[in-house]
Design a protein around this motif. Structure first.
Motif, short mmCIF file in Angstrom:
data_model
loop_
_atom_site.label_atom_id
_atom_site.label_comp_id
_atom_site.label_asym_id
_atom_site.label_seq_id
_atom_site.Cartn_x
_atom_site.Cartn_y
_atom_site.Cartn_z
N GLN A 1 -15.81 73.89 41.23
CA GLN A 1 -14.39 73.70 41.51
C GLN A 1 -13.67 75.02 41.34
OE1 GLN A 1 -12.37 70.51 39.49
NE2 GLN A 1 -10.36 71.08 40.30
N ASN A 2 -12.75 75.30 42.26
CA ASN A 2 -11.92 76.48 42.14
C ASN A 2 -10.84 76.20 41.10
OD1 ASN A 2 -11.13 79.06 42.70
ND2 ASN A 2 -10.52 78.68 44.82
N PHE B 1 -4.61 65.51 46.10
CA PHE B 1 -5.05 64.66 47.20
C PHE B 1 -6.16 65.39 47.94
CE2 PHE B 1 -4.68 63.10 51.59
CZ PHE B 1 -4.79 61.73 51.37
N HIS B 2 -7.35 64.81 48.00
CA HIS B 2 -8.50 65.48 48.56
C HIS B 2 -8.48 65.43 50.08
CE1 HIS B 2 -10.91 64.71 44.61
NE2 HIS B 2 -9.73 65.21 44.41
N GLY B 3 -8.63 66.60 50.71
CA GLY B 3 -8.72 66.64 52.16
C GLY B 3 -10.14 66.38 52.64
N THR B 4 -10.33 66.49 53.93
CA THR B 4 -11.65 66.29 54.55
C THR B 4 -12.55 67.48 54.25
OG1 THR B 4 -10.59 65.07 56.34
CG2 THR B 4 -12.84 65.84 56.72
N ASN B 5 -13.82 67.22 53.97
CA ASN B 5 -14.78 68.30 53.74
C ASN B 5 -14.85 69.23 54.94
OD1 ASN B 5 -15.40 67.09 51.29
ND2 ASN B 5 -17.20 66.04 52.08
N GLU B 6 -14.82 70.54 54.68
CA GLU B 6 -14.85 71.55 55.73
C GLU B 6 -16.18 72.30 55.66
OE1 GLU B 6 -12.41 72.43 57.94
OE2 GLU B 6 -10.76 71.17 57.23
N TRP C 1 -20.20 73.70 52.16
CA TRP C 1 -18.98 72.95 52.46
C TRP C 1 -17.91 73.22 51.43
CZ3 TRP C 1 -18.91 69.21 56.56
CH2 TRP C 1 -20.15 69.08 57.22
N PHE C 2 -16.65 73.07 51.85
CA PHE C 2 -15.51 73.20 50.94
C PHE C 2 -14.60 71.99 51.13
CE2 PHE C 2 -11.45 74.61 49.30
CZ PHE C 2 -11.80 75.34 48.18
N ARG C 3 -14.22 71.37 50.01
CA ARG C 3 -13.29 70.23 50.05
C ARG C 3 -11.93 70.70 49.53
NH1 ARG C 3 -15.22 65.16 46.80
NH2 ARG C 3 -16.61 65.02 48.60
N PRO C 4 -10.96 70.89 50.42
CA PRO C 4 -9.65 71.40 49.98
C PRO C 4 -8.81 70.33 49.28
CG PRO C 4 -9.62 70.92 52.33
CD PRO C 4 -11.03 70.67 51.87
N TYR C 5 -7.96 70.79 48.38
CA TYR C 5 -7.03 69.91 47.69
C TYR C 5 -5.62 70.13 48.23
CZ TYR C 5 -10.48 68.84 44.02
OH TYR C 5 -11.59 68.41 43.34
N TYR C 6 -4.88 69.02 48.30
CA TYR C 6 -3.48 69.06 48.73
C TYR C 6 -2.60 68.39 47.69
CZ TYR C 6 -5.30 70.02 53.46
OH TYR C 6 -5.94 70.56 54.54
N ARG C 7 -1.29 68.61 47.81
CA ARG C 7 -0.29 67.79 47.12
C ARG C 7 0.38 66.93 48.19
NH1 ARG C 7 0.57 72.74 43.91
NH2 ARG C 7 0.08 72.27 41.73
N TYR C 8 0.59 65.66 47.83
CA TYR C 8 1.13 64.70 48.79
C TYR C 8 2.51 64.22 48.34
CZ TYR C 8 1.70 60.19 51.19
OH TYR C 8 2.18 59.15 51.92
N PHE D 1 -19.70 73.32 47.69
CA PHE D 1 -21.03 72.76 47.40
C PHE D 1 -21.90 72.93 48.64
CE2 PHE D 1 -18.10 69.49 48.82
CZ PHE D 1 -18.77 68.87 49.87
N GLY D 2 -23.21 72.80 48.42
CA GLY D 2 -24.16 72.87 49.52
C GLY D 2 -24.76 71.51 49.79
#
Length: 240
Positions: free
Chosen positions: A59-60, A119-124, A196-203, A236-237
């Motif tokens: 995690q970043n 809020f978790h975004g879509t895996n990139e 892959w990277f899963r970005p976090y957002y604020r909603y 993560f891989g």
């Protein structure tokens, strides 16, 4: 005795001096790399629910990338699913409300009803598929990536409403955020891996009150930026 230099030697010296004096001539391997290297290691976790094998997961954070457990990773997925369900329920509830009875205001405003910190975004996917030949003993691949995510809003909102949402949100709105690092992933022989990277957002979700007409529900998401300036999220891989 003075040493004599041949033409080839003189040309070699001239080129070397020219390279030192010309800032545009830099060897590829000398190009600056991101300060942190994330070692994703070898396959670590098998998810029996999805049939996916994961590498180490990081995690970043404010202190850089920190490794988390697979249990924490799965918990974050569950939290994301719960957040999406909560948002959907709130939006349905707001749409069912009789907002037409609310009197119009002199100036349009946005009133926040819901705030979700993470809020978790879509895996990139931040790498191409990397194949490790069957004849090898395994492959350790190092590569750098950069990913930028931007703000997003409910479809169909005009610029003035989006501005009201960014001002009315209960957090410091970010229009964009970027993460960049170098990763190392170890892929077994005959296997394929990707990063892959899963970005976090604020909603933020709430009600837009126009000057004329009935109020209605709106929402927006802002990429979650750490104090370091980096985009928050997980790296993560996936190996198969």
């Amino acid at each position: 005795m003075k040493k004599k230099f041949g033409l080839s030697a003189i040309l070699a010296i001239s080129f070397a001096v020219s390279a030192l004096l010309s800032p545009g001539l830099v060897k590829a391997e000398e190009a600056p790399k991101p300060e942190v290297v994330v070692d994703l290691g070898t396959p670590q976790y098998y998810d029996s629910e999805t049939g996916v094998t994961y590498s180490r997961i990081y995690q970043n954070t404010e202190n850089g990338f920190e490794e988390i457990s697979f249990e924490e990773f799965k918990a974050s997925e569950k939290k994301s699913e719960e957040a999406r369900a909560e948002i959907a329920a709130i939006q349905r509830s707001q749409d069912q409300q009789s907002l037409s009875n609310i009197s119009p205001l002199a100036n349009p405003i946005y009133v926040e009803n819901t705030y979700i910190e993470t809020f978790h975004g879509t895996n990139e996917k931040v790498s191409s598929d990397m194949n490790c030949p069957s004849a090898s003993s395994g492959c350790a691949i190092e590569h750098a990536f950069s990913l930028t995510k931007t703000e997003s809003f409910q479809a169909g909102l005009d610029f003035s409403i989006k501005q009201l949402i960014t001002v009315g949100a209960s957090f410091n709105w970010q229009t964009s955020a970027t993460t960049s690092t170098t990763y190392i992933i170890n892929i077994p022989k005959g296997a394929k891996g990707s990063v892959w990277f899963r970005p976090y957002y604020r909603y933020t979700g709430g009600t837009y009150h126009p000057s004329f007409g009935s109020p209605y529900s709106v929402y927006g998401m802002s990429p979650k930026k750490l104090s370091s300036g980096q985009l928050d999220g997980l790296i993560f891989g996936i190996i198969n």
